[in-house]
Design an enzyme around this catalytic site. Structure first.
Site, short mmCIF file in Angstrom:
data_model
loop_
_atom_site.label_atom_id
_atom_site.label_comp_id
_atom_site.label_asym_id
_atom_site.label_seq_id
_atom_site.Cartn_x
_atom_site.Cartn_y
_atom_site.Cartn_z
N CYS C 156 0.80 -1.23 0.00
CA CYS C 156 0.00 0.00 0.00
C CYS C 156 0.83 1.28 0.00
O CYS C 156 0.28 2.37 -0.05
CB CYS C 156 -0.95 -0.01 1.18
SG CYS C 156 -1.85 -1.57 1.26
N HIS C 287 -2.93 8.16 6.24
CA HIS C 287 -3.16 6.86 5.59
C HIS C 287 -4.60 6.41 5.91
O HIS C 287 -5.33 6.04 5.02
CB HIS C 287 -2.13 5.84 6.07
CG HIS C 287 -2.20 4.54 5.35
ND1 HIS C 287 -2.09 4.45 3.98
CD2 HIS C 287 -2.37 3.26 5.79
CE1 HIS C 287 -2.20 3.17 3.61
NE2 HIS C 287 -2.37 2.44 4.69
N HIS C 322 -9.61 2.36 -0.59
CA HIS C 322 -8.16 2.20 -0.46
C HIS C 322 -7.64 1.63 -1.78
O HIS C 322 -7.88 0.47 -2.11
CB HIS C 322 -7.84 1.28 0.71
CG HIS C 322 -6.38 1.15 1.00
ND1 HIS C 322 -5.41 1.78 0.24
CD2 HIS C 322 -5.71 0.49 1.98
CE1 HIS C 322 -4.22 1.50 0.73
NE2 HIS C 322 -4.37 0.71 1.79
#
Lengths: 350, 85, 392
Positions: C156, C287, C322
Site C-alpha cells: 500500500c 493513511h 483504499h
C-alpha cells in the site's frame, strides 16, 4: 560503494563460484539447492515461509555476517516475480472455495515485499526498506537506489541489497506455453550453443552487504550501474561504450565481461554482437547454463564477478572464450531478458 | 482424552503447518497463544475458518476468539456447545 | 541537492477521470463507493470502482486487446495522458525516467485466464501480465519511454515510494524529468485477500472513528511529472517536494505496531529532509484506512510527532476507497490540490472519537496550507511519509 560480504543460493552447490564442480540437471525448470534453513530460522517462523522468503533471509543473514554487520541502515530487495508460490496457492483457493472461507496466510505472504519485510522483521531493522520488481532489472534497480541513498542520506552507511526469485508449479509452467521455456528438454550444461527459442528457468537468491566506505573486508567496489528499458541489438555496442565512458573507460579496459546468454536464440544476439565486437579480445564469462534463467539471476552474475575480483581466478566452467587476463581489476556485467530490461553493472577491485 | 481433543490437535497441526509437532506435544490446558504454543494473530484467523469449516460455527465478532482459543480444552468445550456439524 | 518540483499531474479514480473531476468530488463531499459491477466477484462489499470497462478504455486509448494490456496499465496510460494534455507537451523520451508503483499489477488477467492459458493461445500474451513490471512496461511502451523504467511494489505504500525514488533521481542529478506514481485495479485476489484478513467493511469506511470496522478497496491510477526546479521551462509549478522518508515498522508481516514506530520514524525522516519542525505542517493527508489496527497505530504515531498540537488531518479514503499501490500517488495529488485550493478535505463518515483519539477534519473548509504531509503505510511494515510544499 563497497561489497563486503555476499551469499547466494542457486541450482548449483554452495561453492560453485570457485569450484570446478557442476550439478547436471535434466529438465528445463531448475530448483534451487535447499540450505539448512533451520540453523538460522526458528520452526515457528519457518512454517509459513515460501522458498523465496527462506532463501532471502538465509542469504541476507549470511552476507551480513560475512561482512561483520548485524543490522544495515537500509534493505533493498529485487524480485521480478515475487512470492509466486503463495500467490498461486491463494489464487487456487479462491477458485476452489468460490470466494468463501479463505484463510489469510498465503495472501499475507504473497505481496512482493514479503522478503524485504520479513528480513526487516527477522533482523529487527527499522531502516529504509524497498522492493523493486522490474523483470530482469529488479536487482539493478536496487543497486541504483542504494547508490543514491549513499550519496544523499548521511545517515545511511551500510546497505543490504539482494535479489530473489522462486518458481511455482502452475505459474512457471505457463512459461512453457509462451515460449519462455524451451520446448525440448535439455541438459543444463548443454544449453550452448542453441538454435531454439526459450531458456531454462530457475530459482535463485543472492545478497550483498554494502558500505559507503572501503573496509578491510571489501571484496569489490561497485562503481556504477545503469538500466535501459529498450535497446535495439544494433545499438548495443554503442550503449555499452556510452555506459563505460561515464567512468572514462573503454571496452578494452575490461579484464572480463560476465554475459547473460541464456540460450534463447531470439535474443542472445545482444550478447553475441558484443562477444564478436567490442569484447572480442576480452575474457568472456557465461553462467546461465549452470544456474538457469530468472529475473534475479543477474545478482548471481554479479556474485560471480565479485568472486573473480576477490580470488583472481576463474573456474573453467564459466569461460566462454579462450582469452585471459593477468590480473582482474575491472569487470562488466551485462544482462537482459527477452530483449528488454537491460542492466549494466561495473565492478572494480577495491 | 476425547476424540474431539485429538481431532482438534491434528487439524491445528495441519492447518497451521506445525510440521515438527505431534498431537501429544500439545497439552489440553496449555495456552495456544503467547507463552504457550506461541500462535499469533494470523493463526487466530486460521482457527476462525477452521471452526466454520469443520464444525459449522460462525464467529461474528473476531474478539470472541480470544477466550475460545485459549486452549484445546476451551476450544473443545465451545465446539461441543455450538457445533452444527 | 537539486530541488524537485511537480509540474503536471493526472488521475483516474472512482471519484473522477481527471484532476478537476476529483477536486469537484472532494469539494462536494461526494464519494465514489458502490457495489462491484465490473469486477466479477460474488462479494457485495462496497468498493471504489472506476465505472469504465477495459473495452471502453481500449477504445478511448485506441489500443487493441491483442497487445496483452492490463487494466492497471490502461488506467495508468489514461492518467498520464492527462499530464501531457494539460501541460501541452510531449514526453522528452530520451531524458525522462519512469518509476511506477503497483501492488498486484496485472493479476486481474492472471485470475481471469488461469484455466484458459492451456487451450487458448490468443490469451498467452497475458502470461507475463502477473508480474508488476509488465504493467509498467506496457505504459512505458505507450509513451515511448526507453531509458530508466522501473517498478516498486511495497503493497500500500508502492506509489508513495515511487514518488520518493523519482525525487531522488532528480535530487542526485541523474535525471531532470521523471514520471512517478502508481496504478492498481480491483481484483478478486485482493478483495478476497483483505476479506480473509477480515478487514473489509460492509459499509462505507469510517477512518479514525471509534466504531470503524474495516476498509473499502478501490482502484485508481495517479501520476505526477517531477522536474528539477533549475531545469524546468514550465511556468506552472504546482508544488515542491520538500521531504520524503521511509522506515520499517519491523513488527508484524501485516499489522502495525501499537505505538506506530515505523510511521513515527518515516514522518521524522521526512521532516528532517525538509529541514522542518513538526509545527510547520499545516495539513496531513493520513493513511487512515478505517481498520482498527491502522488508525490506532497512526493516531499514536501522530501524537508522538506532533505532541499536543496535531495539525488538521483527514483520510480521503472514504472518497476513493483504499487504492492500494496507487493510494500514495492519489493522495499526493489530493495534497497538492489542498495547497492549490488552500483547502482541507473532509474525512467522510467520521462520527465518534475513539478512546484517546484525535478528531479529523469533518467538513472541507478553507485553510492556509503551505506544507502538507501525506502518509502511506503498507504490509511488510513499509511506512512512507511525503511532504509537499507551496512553491514560492
Amino acid at each position: 560503494m563497497y561489497i563486503n560480504g555476499m551469499s547466494n543460493i542457486s541450482a548449483q552447490p554452495d561453492d560453485f563460484l570457485t569450484s570446478a564442480e557442476i550439478i547436471d540437471i535434466q529438465g528445463n525448470i531448475l530448483s534451487a539447492v535447499v540450505r539448512p534453513y533451520r540453523e538460522l530460522i526458528k520452526p515457528m517462523l519457518l512454517r509459513r515461509m515460501s522458498k523465496a522468503v527462506k532463501m532471502g533471509i538465509y542469504t541476507a543473514v549470511k552476507s551480513l555476517s560475512r561482512s561483520g554487520l548485524e543490522c544495515p541502515d537500509a534493505i533493498l530487495v529485487g524480485t521480478g516475480q515475487g512470492c509466486m508460490q503463495d500467490t498461486e496457492k491463494f489464487m487456487q483457493q479462491i477458485e476452489e472455495s468460490k470466494e468463501q472461507l479463505l484463510t489469510p496466510t498465503s495472501f499475507i505472504q504473497s505481496t512482493h515485499n514479503t522478503v524485504s519485510g520479513q528480513i526487516a522483521l527477522f533482523l529487527k531493522c527499522n531502516g529504509y526498506n524497498m522492493t523493486y520488481t522490474q523483470n530482469s532489472v529488479s536487482f539493478e534497480s536496487c543497486l541504483l537506489d542504494a547508490q543514491m541513498q549513499l550519496e544523499l542520506d548521511e545517515d545511511i552507511q551500510n546497505v543490504l541489497i539482494g535479489a530473489v526469485d522462486e518458481t511455482s508449479e502452475k505459474f512457471t509452467g505457463f512459461q512453457k506455453l509462451d515460449g519462455q521455456i524451451k520446448a525440448e528438454t535439455i541438459l543444463n550444461k548443454e544449453l550452448f550453443p542453441s538454435s531454439s527459442p526459450g531458456s531454462i528457468i530457475s530459482e535463485s537468491a543472492a545478497f550483498f552487504s554494502i558500505s559507503r566506505e572501503k573496509t578491510p573486508r571489501s571484496l569489490a567496489n561497485c562503481v556504477g550501474s545503469k538500466i535501459i528499458n529498450e535497446i535495439q541489438s544494433s545499438e548495443i555496442e554503442e550503449k555499452v561504450v556510452e555506459f563505460l565512458s561515464e567512468f572514462d573507460l573503454k571496452p578494452e579496459q575490461m579484464d572480463a565481461v560476465v554475459l547473460g546468454n541464456n540460450g534463447d536464440h531470439r535474443f542472445d544476439d545482444y550478447y553475441q554482437i558484443l562477444q564478436q565486437g567490442i569484447f572480442n579480445n576480452i575474457l568472456q564469462l557465461n553462467y546461465k547454463s549452470l544456474t538457469g534463467e530468472n529475473n534475479s539471476i543477474s545478482a548471481i552474475g554479479c556474485a560471480l564477478a565479485v568472486s573473480v575480483l576477490q580470488h583472481q581466478k576463474i573456474p573453467k566452467k564459466f569461460r566462454a572464450n579462450s582469452k585471459s587476463a593477468s590480473k582482474f581489476r575491472r569487470i562488466l556485467i551485462y544482462n537482459q531478458y527477452l530483449g528488454r530490461n537491460h542492466g549494466f553493472i561495473l565492478l572494480e577491485r577495491p | 482424552m476425547s476424540d474431539l481433543h485429538t481431532e482438534l490437535k491434528e487439524s491445528i497441526i495441519e492447518q497451521l503447518n506445525l510440521e515438527d509437532m505431534q498431537p501429544a506435544d500439545i497439552e489440553n490446558n496449555e495456552a495456544l497463544f503467547g507463552d504457550g504454543l506461541g500462535l499469533d494473530s494470523i493463526d487466530a484467523l486460521e482457527l476462525i475458518v477452521l471452526l466454520e469449516k469443520d464444525y459449522g460455527i460462525k464467529l461474528t465478532d473476531p474478539n470472541q476468539g480470544k477466550q475460545i482459543f485459549n486452549s484445546i480444552n476451551t476450544m473443545a468445550d465451545f465446539i461441543e456447545k455450538h457445533r452444527t456439524k | 541537492m537539486k530541488t524537485v518540483v511537480v509540474t503536471g499531474m493526472g488521475i483516474v479514480s472512482a471519484i473522477g477521470s481527471s484532476v478537476t473531476a476529483n477536486l469537484q468530488s472532494l469539494q462536494n463531499n461526494s464519494d465514489g463507493l458502490s457495489k462491484p459491477d465490473i469486477l466479477q466477484t460474488g462479494h457485495q462489499f462496497p468498493v471504489g470502482e472506476i465505472k469504465i470497462t477495459d473495452a471502453e478504455l481500449l477504445e478511448e486509448l485506441k489500443l487493441t486487446a491483442s497487445l496483452g494490456i492490463t487494466r492497471a496499465s490502461l488506467l495508468g496510460i489514461k492518467a498520464i495522458t492527462e499530464i501531457f494534455e494539460n501541460s501541452g507537451k510531449l514526453a522528452d523520451n530520451a531524458n525522462t525516467a519512469f518509476v511506477s508503483g503497483t501492488s498486484v499489477g496485472g493479476i486481474d488477467k492472471t485470475e481471469q485466464y488461469f484455466d484458459l492459458f492451456d487451450e487458448k493461445a490468443a490469451l498467452r500474451p497475458y502470461i507475463q501480465a502477473q508480474h508488476p513490471g509488465y504493467t509498467t512496461q506496457k505504459i512505458a511502451e505507450y509513451f515511448g519511454i526507453q531509458g530508466l523504467v522501473t517498478t516498486i511494489s511495497t503493497a500500500c505504500s508502492s506509489s508513495a515510494n515511487a514518488i520518493m525514488t523519482g525525487a531522488r533521481l532528480i535530487q542526485s542529478g541523474r535525471y531532470s524529468k521523471v514520471i512517478v506514481g502508481g496504478s492498481d485495479c480491483l481484483t478478486k485476489f485482493t478483495l478476497n485477500g483483505f476479506n480473509s484478513l477480515r478487514i473489509l467493511s460492509d459499509e462505507p469506511a469510517k477512518p479514525f472513528d471509534r466504531d470503524r470496522n474495516g476498509l473499502n478497496l478501490g482502484e485508481a491510477a495517479a501520476y505526477l511529472l517531477l522536474e528539477a526546479e533549475d531545469a524546468t521551462s514550465d511556468q506552472r509549478i504546482l508544488a515542491k517536494i520538500s521531504g520524503a522518508g521511509n522506515a520499517n515498522d519491523a513488527f508484524h508481516q501485516t499489522a502495525s505496531s501499537e505505538d506506530g514506530e515505523g510511521a513515527f520514524k518515516a514522518m521524522n525522516k521526512a521532516l528532517k529532509m525538509a529541514n522542518m519542525e513538526a509545527q510547520n505542517i499545516d495539513y496531513i493527508n493520513a493513511h487512515g484506512t478505517g481498520t482498527q489496527n491502522n488508525d490506532l497505530s497512526e493516531t499514536n504515531a501522530l501524537k508522538r510527532i506532533f505532541k499536543e498540537t496535531v495539525p488538521k488531518f483527514s483520510s480521503t479514503k472514504g472518497f476513493t476507497g483504499h487504492t492500494l499501490g496507487a493510494a500514495g500517488a492519489v493522495e499526493a495529488i489530493f495534497s497538492i490540490l489542498s495547497i492549490q485550493e488552500q483547502q482541507v478535505f473532509a474525512n467522510l463518515n467520521y462520527q465518534n472519537i475513539m478512546e484517546d483519539g484525535l478528531i479529523p477534519v469533518r467538513e472541507n473548509r478553507k485553510h492556509q496550507v503551505d506544507h502538507v504531509m501525506s502518509n502511506s503505510f503498507g504490509f511488510g511494515g513499509n511506512c512512507t511519509s511525503l511532504i509537499f510544499s507551496k512553491h514560492e
